[in-house]
Scaffold this motif. Structure first.
Motif, PDB file in Angstrom:
ATOM      1  N   ASP A  61     -15.952  44.295  -2.112  1.00 41.05           N
ATOM      2  CA  ASP A  61     -17.162  44.259  -2.930  1.00 41.05           C
ATOM      3  C   ASP A  61     -18.167  43.255  -2.362  1.00 41.05           C
ATOM      4  OD1 ASP A  61     -16.086  46.131  -4.688  1.00 41.05           O
ATOM      5  OD2 ASP A  61     -15.256  44.578  -6.001  1.00 41.05           O
ATOM      6  N   LEU A  62     -17.664  42.112  -1.933  1.00 41.79           N
ATOM      7  CA  LEU A  62     -18.549  41.100  -1.351  1.00 41.79           C
ATOM      8  C   LEU A  62     -19.190  41.602  -0.065  1.00 41.79           C
ATOM      9  CD1 LEU A  62     -16.504  37.825  -1.927  1.00 41.79           C
ATOM     10  CD2 LEU A  62     -18.568  38.572  -3.115  1.00 41.79           C
ATOM     11  N   LEU A  63     -18.417  42.302   0.748  1.00 45.70           N
ATOM     12  CA  LEU A  63     -18.976  42.862   1.981  1.00 45.70           C
ATOM     13  C   LEU A  63     -20.050  43.901   1.678  1.00 45.70           C
ATOM     14  CD1 LEU A  63     -15.800  43.212   4.224  1.00 45.70           C
ATOM     15  CD2 LEU A  63     -17.691  41.599   4.474  1.00 45.70           C
ATOM     16  N   ALA A  64     -19.838  44.700   0.651  1.00 43.91           N
ATOM     17  CA  ALA A  64     -20.832  45.703   0.270  1.00 43.91           C
ATOM     18  C   ALA A  64     -22.115  45.027  -0.219  1.00 43.91           C
ATOM     19  CB  ALA A  64     -20.272  46.628  -0.806  1.00 43.91           C
ATOM     20  N   ILE A  65     -21.973  43.962  -0.982  1.00 44.45           N
ATOM     21  CA  ILE A  65     -23.140  43.214  -1.464  1.00 44.45           C
ATOM     22  C   ILE A  65     -23.893  42.609  -0.284  1.00 44.45           C
ATOM     23  CG2 ILE A  65     -23.851  41.159  -2.749  1.00 44.45           C
ATOM     24  CD1 ILE A  65     -21.493  41.802  -4.685  1.00 44.45           C
ATOM     25  N   ALA A  86     -27.730  43.529   0.940  1.00 43.94           N
ATOM     26  CA  ALA A  86     -28.748  42.480   1.062  1.00 43.94           C
ATOM     27  C   ALA A  86     -29.346  42.475   2.471  1.00 43.94           C
ATOM     28  CB  ALA A  86     -28.147  41.119   0.727  1.00 43.94           C
ATOM     29  N   ALA A  87     -28.513  42.668   3.475  1.00 42.97           N
ATOM     30  CA  ALA A  87     -29.004  42.706   4.855  1.00 42.97           C
ATOM     31  C   ALA A  87     -29.932  43.902   5.065  1.00 42.97           C
ATOM     32  CB  ALA A  87     -27.830  42.754   5.831  1.00 42.97           C
ATOM     33  N   ASP A  88     -29.575  45.045   4.500  1.00 43.28           N
ATOM     34  CA  ASP A  88     -30.429  46.234   4.605  1.00 43.28           C
ATOM     35  C   ASP A  88     -31.779  45.997   3.932  1.00 43.28           C
ATOM     36  OD1 ASP A  88     -28.445  47.593   5.972  1.00 43.28           O
ATOM     37  OD2 ASP A  88     -27.754  48.710   4.200  1.00 43.28           O
ATOM     38  N   GLU A  89     -31.758  45.379   2.763  1.00 44.28           N
ATOM     39  CA  GLU A  89     -33.004  45.092   2.047  1.00 44.28           C
ATOM     40  C   GLU A  89     -33.880  44.123   2.837  1.00 44.28           C
ATOM     41  OE1 GLU A  89     -32.013  43.755  -1.876  1.00 44.28           O
ATOM     42  OE2 GLU A  89     -31.197  45.697  -2.461  1.00 44.28           O
ATOM     43  N   ARG A  90     -33.267  43.120   3.442  1.00 43.65           N
ATOM     44  CA  ARG A  90     -34.031  42.153   4.241  1.00 43.65           C
ATOM     45  C   ARG A  90     -34.695  42.835   5.433  1.00 43.65           C
ATOM     46  NH1 ARG A  90     -34.754  36.717   5.460  1.00 43.65           N
ATOM     47  NH2 ARG A  90     -34.787  36.233   7.671  1.00 43.65           N
ATOM     48  N   ARG A  91     -33.958  43.694   6.121  1.00 44.78           N
ATOM     49  CA  ARG A  91     -34.538  44.415   7.259  1.00 44.78           C
ATOM     50  C   ARG A  91     -35.699  45.297   6.813  1.00 44.78           C
ATOM     51  NH1 ARG A  91     -29.207  44.255   9.091  1.00 44.78           N
ATOM     52  NH2 ARG A  91     -28.619  46.141   7.969  1.00 44.78           N
ATOM     53  N   ALA A  92     -35.551  45.957   5.685  1.00 43.20           N
ATOM     54  CA  ALA A  92     -36.620  46.827   5.176  1.00 43.20           C
ATOM     55  C   ALA A  92     -37.863  46.009   4.823  1.00 43.20           C
ATOM     56  CB  ALA A  92     -36.128  47.601   3.955  1.00 43.20           C
TER      57      ALA A  92
END
Length: 59
Positions: free
Chosen positions: A6-10, A14-20
């Motif tokens: 679950d932590l890895l998915a979170i 978050a990394a995907d959102e930052r890149r976007a």
């Protein structure tokens, strides 16, 4: 309880959102929130503190 997967998915989300967010042109200076103005070559700059995009990108 949050498990490791679950932590890895979170983290991945978050990394995907930052890149976007970083891929988008900013509307305001990240330092002071002043709206950015377009320069003669299409660059954006902050009239207040001189921050420039894309020159001062932090990615």
């Amino acid at each position: 309880m949050v498990m490791g997967e679950d932590l890895l998915a979170i983290y991945a989300e978050a990394a995907d959102e930052r890149r976007a967010e970083q891929a988008q042109r900013p509307a305001a200076c990240p330092n002071d929130g002043t709206p950015l103005e377009a320069g003669p070559r299409g660059e954006l700059h902050c009239r207040f503190d001189g921050w420039r995009w894309p020159d001062n990108r932090t990615d």
